[in-house]
Design an enzyme around this catalytic site. Structure first.
Site, mmCIF file in Angstrom:
data_model
loop_
_atom_site.group_PDB
_atom_site.id
_atom_site.type_symbol
_atom_site.label_atom_id
_atom_site.label_comp_id
_atom_site.label_asym_id
_atom_site.label_seq_id
_atom_site.Cartn_x
_atom_site.Cartn_y
_atom_site.Cartn_z
ATOM 1 C CE LYS A 66 0.724 -17.571 -2.324
ATOM 2 N NZ LYS A 66 -0.044 -18.828 -2.241
ATOM 3 C CG ASP B 266 -2.624 -19.922 -0.314
ATOM 4 O OD1 ASP B 266 -1.867 -19.675 0.650
ATOM 5 O OD2 ASP B 266 -2.261 -20.615 -1.277
ATOM 6 C CG ASP C 240 -7.378 -3.972 3.789
ATOM 7 O OD1 ASP C 240 -8.412 -3.869 4.461
ATOM 8 O OD2 ASP C 240 -7.152 -3.285 2.777
ATOM 9 C CG ASP D 293 -13.022 -6.154 4.923
ATOM 10 O OD1 ASP D 293 -12.628 -5.546 5.940
ATOM 11 O OD2 ASP D 293 -13.481 -5.569 3.923
ATOM 12 C CE1 TYR E 69 -3.173 -2.855 0.123
ATOM 13 C CE2 TYR E 69 -3.988 -2.027 2.189
ATOM 14 C CZ TYR E 69 -4.078 -2.919 1.150
ATOM 15 O OH TYR E 69 -5.075 -3.860 1.136
#
Ligand code: NAD
Length: 352
Positions: free
Chosen positions: A184, A217, A241, A245, A139
């Site tokens: 990851k 994942d 982030d 959610d 970001y």
């Protein structure tokens, strides 16, 4: 106690739910004999409209001088075109105040299980905190755009990883003692550094903690299939982030999840995890509980007022236990209350 709180209502439902949170802080001040000075300032789209800048200088200085900052939400379709974006004001504020750790507790209320799309037996015992790195990663990396290609660079430094993992480690020490690092590392170089640093910090500085590493994942899948096994999750900015959610669906609605953004000192930024929800703005449909619970986190983490924070949390617990609902968590046949009806009920309970 005397404290100064910068209040940034922002856009969409931000002022609706933020206003309720401020009313609850007023109720806490009245009941427990505190003096909270609440300084309202512009941020996001509202600030762009008034000044052209999503984080005007006056807002910056008010936040820097405050003991804690409360933000409603920013953004909306009105500012989606060219020109400054409301969200950049929030990113700049986090950076300005050095708030690198975003703390997001997820503890579904047993009596609101029907609001979640997940089976009640899977939700049993879910009580986790996600610690999301907030000022690094993709970001904040270098961006470029050509007509037919675009680039976002993801960078993490050893120091950035160490400080957020240390925060998560301290949190896990005071809980069930398990920490899950999400990365990851099978594909990304930043994740390989993340895993190496996390392993060192936890094994050397927090040897009593149980540490596990999970690929993002798989983490997305386990959050839905065995969420009760998580205690503290620590992860980088973008993964955090997205996963939080997803985790909000365990609780049933974005309108139930609070957050705190912290740096090295006690000053923090408190906000619900949701955005400005333009689809329901101005309709009195927004659930103010995430916002009000963020106010409870402010009292506990920046002002050290635990009893006061508990008074708010207990009031929300009893409202949910008694079956009162806003539209987002109402089941078929339940008549939902408005934003201010719920806020007034919570204020009444807090006042005792
Ligand atoms: P959103 O979180 O605003 O809304 C997603 C869905 O959840 C919507 O259906 C909304 O109605 C619902 N919802 C959210 N909060 C709710 C509440 N308190 N009560 C009931 N329902 C609620 O996400 P979005 O629609 O993807 O984004 C809208 C705008 O918010 C965008 O401009 C986005 O950039 C911005 N945004 C801001 C923040 C922030 O201020 N921290 C965070 C995320 C998104």
């Amino acid at each position: 106690m005397k404290a100064t709180i910068a209040y940034l209502p922002g856009d969409g439902i931000g002022p609706e739910v933020g206003g309720m949170a401020m009313a609850i802080l007023d109720a806490v001040a009245a009941r427990f004999g505190h003096e909270f000075h609440i300084n309202e300032c512009l941020v996001g789209g509202a600030a762009i409209d008034a000044t052209g800048d999503p984080l005007p200088p006056q807002t910056r200085s008010t936040c820097e001088a405050a003991d804690a900052i409360f933000l409603g939400a920013v953004g909306g379709p009105k500012w989606d075109g060219d020109g400054p974006r409301p969200e950049s004001g929030l990113l700049a504020l986090r950076k300005l105040l050095g708030l690198y750790a975003n703390i997001r507790p997820v503890r579904p209320h047993p009596r609101a299980a029907a609001a979640s799309p997940i089976k009640p037996e899977i939700l049993k015992g879910v009580d986790m905190v996600v610690v999301r790195e907030l000022t690094g990663g993709i970001y904040f990396g270098k961006k470029s755009r050509e007509t037919d290609s675009a680039t976002d660079v993801c960078t993490y430094t050893r120091t950035e990883i160490e400080r957020v993992v240390r925060r998560a480690g301290k949190l896990a020490q005071g809980r069930r003692g398990k920490i899950t690092s999400v990365d990851k590392a099978n594909v990304l170089e930043t994740s390989r550094l993340w895993r190496e640093v996390t392993t060192r910090v936890i094994t050397e500085e927090f040897p009593a903690l149980e540490l596990e590493h999970i690929l993002v994942d798989a983490a997305a899948m386990y959050l839905l299939s065995r969420p009760a096994e998580f205690d503290v999750i620590v992860t980088e900015n973008m993964f955090g982030d997205i996963l939080t959610d997803e985790a909000s669906m365990l609780a049933g609605s974005m309108g139930l999840l609070p957050s705190a953004s912290l740096g090295d000192g006690p000053r923090g930024l408190y906000e619900p995890i949701h955005g400005s929800a333009p689809d329901i703005a101005g309709k009195s449909l927004a659930n103010p509980m995430a916002s009000i619970l963020s106010g409870a986190m402010l009292l506990r983490l920046s002002l050290g007022l635990n009893t006061e924070a508990e008074a708010i949390e207990n009031s929300i617990d009893s409202i949910l236990s008694e079956g009162y609902r806003t539209d987002d968590i109402a089941s078929n046949g339940e008549r939902p209350l408005t934003t201010s009806q719920v806020g007034d009920m919570i204020a009444g309970l807090v006042m005792g």
